[in-house]
Write a protein that holds these residues in place. Structure first.
Motif, mmCIF file in Angstrom:
data_model
loop_
_atom_site.group_PDB
_atom_site.id
_atom_site.type_symbol
_atom_site.label_atom_id
_atom_site.label_comp_id
_atom_site.label_asym_id
_atom_site.label_seq_id
_atom_site.Cartn_x
_atom_site.Cartn_y
_atom_site.Cartn_z
ATOM 1 N N SER A 51 44.962 52.677 53.227
ATOM 2 C CA SER A 51 44.811 54.271 52.390
ATOM 3 C C SER A 51 46.308 54.703 51.828
ATOM 4 O O SER A 51 47.072 53.538 51.778
ATOM 5 C CB SER A 51 44.629 54.998 53.881
ATOM 6 O OG SER A 51 46.033 54.907 55.013
ATOM 7 N N LYS A 52 47.364 55.971 51.315
ATOM 8 C CA LYS A 52 47.853 56.247 51.003
ATOM 9 C C LYS A 52 48.716 55.828 52.107
ATOM 10 O O LYS A 52 49.960 56.064 52.117
ATOM 11 C CB LYS A 52 48.097 57.620 50.282
ATOM 12 C CG LYS A 52 49.095 58.062 49.296
ATOM 13 C CD LYS A 52 49.293 59.297 49.091
ATOM 14 C CE LYS A 52 50.242 59.833 48.494
ATOM 15 N NZ LYS A 52 49.939 61.407 47.824
ATOM 16 N N GLU A 53 48.456 56.589 53.247
ATOM 17 C CA GLU A 53 49.390 56.572 54.756
ATOM 18 C C GLU A 53 49.479 55.729 54.637
ATOM 19 O O GLU A 53 50.807 55.183 55.247
ATOM 20 C CB GLU A 53 48.311 57.138 55.609
ATOM 21 C CG GLU A 53 48.761 56.954 57.022
ATOM 22 C CD GLU A 53 47.964 57.354 57.892
ATOM 23 O OE1 GLU A 53 48.141 56.594 59.102
ATOM 24 O OE2 GLU A 53 46.694 58.575 58.115
ATOM 25 N N GLU A 54 49.353 54.088 54.562
ATOM 26 C CA GLU A 54 49.513 52.733 55.328
ATOM 27 C C GLU A 54 50.798 52.707 54.015
ATOM 28 O O GLU A 54 52.083 52.130 54.642
ATOM 29 C CB GLU A 54 48.127 51.890 55.240
ATOM 30 C CG GLU A 54 48.907 50.394 55.549
ATOM 31 C CD GLU A 54 47.438 49.467 55.262
ATOM 32 O OE1 GLU A 54 48.514 48.196 55.451
ATOM 33 O OE2 GLU A 54 46.790 50.171 54.812
ATOM 34 N N LEU A 55 50.699 53.297 52.872
ATOM 35 C CA LEU A 55 51.803 52.286 52.014
ATOM 36 C C LEU A 55 53.303 52.829 52.464
ATOM 37 O O LEU A 55 53.862 52.381 52.675
ATOM 38 C CB LEU A 55 51.285 52.732 50.408
ATOM 39 C CG LEU A 55 52.927 52.955 49.467
ATOM 40 C CD1 LEU A 55 52.891 51.362 49.230
ATOM 41 C CD2 LEU A 55 52.309 53.007 48.242
ATOM 42 N N LEU A 56 52.923 54.859 52.699
ATOM 43 C CA LEU A 56 54.376 55.269 52.954
ATOM 44 C C LEU A 56 54.580 54.828 53.670
ATOM 45 O O LEU A 56 55.918 54.870 54.441
ATOM 46 C CB LEU A 56 53.877 57.417 53.247
ATOM 47 C CG LEU A 56 52.730 57.623 52.265
ATOM 48 C CD1 LEU A 56 52.730 59.309 52.136
ATOM 49 C CD2 LEU A 56 54.058 56.991 50.878
ATOM 50 N N VAL A 113 55.147 64.711 53.292
ATOM 51 C CA VAL A 113 53.402 64.130 54.343
ATOM 52 C C VAL A 113 53.660 65.978 55.519
ATOM 53 O O VAL A 113 52.639 65.872 55.574
ATOM 54 C CB VAL A 113 53.729 63.137 55.174
ATOM 55 C CG1 VAL A 113 53.669 61.717 53.980
ATOM 56 C CG2 VAL A 113 55.266 63.246 55.592
ATOM 57 N N LEU A 114 54.697 66.256 56.018
ATOM 58 C CA LEU A 114 54.521 67.313 57.035
ATOM 59 C C LEU A 114 53.542 68.354 55.518
ATOM 60 O O LEU A 114 52.529 69.473 56.891
ATOM 61 C CB LEU A 114 55.870 67.677 57.109
ATOM 62 C CG LEU A 114 56.543 67.784 57.398
ATOM 63 C CD1 LEU A 114 57.753 68.108 58.179
ATOM 64 C CD2 LEU A 114 55.862 67.320 59.148
ATOM 65 N N ARG A 115 53.943 68.789 54.769
ATOM 66 C CA ARG A 115 52.785 69.382 53.986
ATOM 67 C C ARG A 115 51.250 68.813 53.944
ATOM 68 O O ARG A 115 50.222 70.149 53.440
ATOM 69 C CB ARG A 115 53.068 69.631 52.396
ATOM 70 C CG ARG A 115 54.430 70.192 52.842
ATOM 71 C CD ARG A 115 54.232 71.795 52.580
ATOM 72 N NE ARG A 115 55.844 72.859 52.412
ATOM 73 C CZ ARG A 115 55.988 74.107 52.230
ATOM 74 N NH1 ARG A 115 55.170 74.093 53.148
ATOM 75 N NH2 ARG A 115 57.348 74.435 52.304
ATOM 76 N N ASP A 116 50.997 68.230 54.028
ATOM 77 C CA ASP A 116 50.354 67.197 54.015
ATOM 78 C C ASP A 116 48.986 67.472 55.519
ATOM 79 O O ASP A 116 49.514 66.558 56.603
ATOM 80 C CB ASP A 116 49.511 66.246 53.234
ATOM 81 C CG ASP A 116 47.780 65.704 52.630
ATOM 82 O OD1 ASP A 116 47.046 65.525 53.813
ATOM 83 O OD2 ASP A 116 47.857 64.641 52.441
ATOM 84 N N PRO A 117 47.885 67.756 55.780
ATOM 85 C CA PRO A 117 47.414 67.361 57.591
ATOM 86 C C PRO A 117 46.920 66.309 57.953
ATOM 87 O O PRO A 117 47.075 65.940 58.787
ATOM 88 C CB PRO A 117 46.761 68.877 57.681
ATOM 89 C CG PRO A 117 46.850 69.878 56.743
ATOM 90 C CD PRO A 117 47.813 69.189 55.788
ATOM 91 N N THR A 118 46.404 65.615 56.968
ATOM 92 C CA THR A 118 46.398 64.160 56.856
ATOM 93 C C THR A 118 47.410 63.303 56.845
ATOM 94 O O THR A 118 46.888 62.087 57.724
ATOM 95 C CB THR A 118 45.042 63.904 56.065
ATOM 96 O OG1 THR A 118 46.037 63.897 54.695
ATOM 97 C CG2 THR A 118 44.066 65.089 55.272
ATOM 98 N N LEU A 119 48.434 63.614 56.706
ATOM 99 C CA LEU A 119 49.485 63.049 56.556
ATOM 100 C C LEU A 119 51.108 62.847 57.402
ATOM 101 O O LEU A 119 51.673 62.260 57.521
ATOM 102 C CB LEU A 119 50.094 62.859 55.499
ATOM 103 C CG LEU A 119 49.399 62.044 54.259
ATOM 104 C CD1 LEU A 119 49.713 61.801 52.668
ATOM 105 C CD2 LEU A 119 48.633 60.864 54.458
ATOM 106 N N ALA A 120 50.572 64.445 58.289
ATOM 107 C CA ALA A 120 51.447 64.539 59.367
ATOM 108 C C ALA A 120 52.098 63.532 60.227
ATOM 109 O O ALA A 120 52.851 63.517 60.835
ATOM 110 C CB ALA A 120 51.026 66.144 59.773
#
Length: 205
Positions: A51-56, A113-120
């Protein structure tokens, strides 16, 4: 193409992502831009990251590890407490001044990431890791100098990180090294004043 293990490809993609973000900004760090920077096919990205989350998270971990390494690698048990604290802060700051784009990425990513609830939760993990890194630095200094902190360690670690975080962002904006150094000197003074020689354990009977 050079044969690489999955771990090597993952590490190369993380470094490529950091370079793209530092050079062009987080918004332009698309999957295609990152794999092009790493000279890999797009399929390798999806093979290495779920996922993108994992990369970040791995990007933030990579930058945080470099900061921690800079602040701890030259700690010398032969130095005084003040010399040790100053050397650690100076080493971190040298990394800031030599890699401003990389440090700017961390602030961009936080807001992104704070702007995206899925990445908060990435931001929460980011700052948890900062607290862990600051704790590691303080514990390394304490062990090297045989001193102990008189302030509750989690609080002192948060204070250390918050001060460096603010000073770093301020410097990225105004590039006023003189003013930044004045803040760092005050930080050094505070840390030195917040330590004492370790007390020998006493048995009570």
């Amino acid at each position: 193409m050079t044969r690489m293990s999955a771990d090597e490809r993952r590490a190369a993609l993380v470094e490529a992502a950091i370079r793209v973000m530092a050079r062009e900004g987080v918004a332009k760090a698309t999957t295609r831009a990152i794999v092009a920077e790493a000279d890999m096919r797009l399929g390798f990205f999806h093979y290495c990251f779920n996922s993108k989350e994992e990369l970040l998270l791995q990007v933030l971990d990579g930058i945080n590890e470099r900061n921690t390494r800079a602040a701890t690698q030259n700690i010398d048990p032969q130095r005084t407490l003040r010399e040790t604290v100053k050397a650690s802060i100076d080493a971190y700051w040298a990394h800031v001044e030599s890699n401003p784009g990389e440090h700017q990425v961390t602030y961009e990513l936080t807001q992104y990431v704070l702007r995206d609830p899925t990445l908060a939760k990435v931001a929460r993990k980011q700052y948890d890791n900062y607290a862990t890194a600051a704790t590691t630095v303080l514990e390394t200094i304490s062990a090297a100098t045989r001193m102990e902190w008189t302030v509750h360690l989690p609080t002192l670690a948060r204070f250390l990180h918050n001060t460096l975080d603010g000073a770093t962002l301020n410097w990225i904006i105004d590039r006023d090294t003189h003013k930044a150094r004045a803040v760092l000197n005050q930080l050094t003074n505070y840390l030195v004043a917040s330590a004492r020689r370790k007390q020998a354990n006493r048995r009570t009977g």
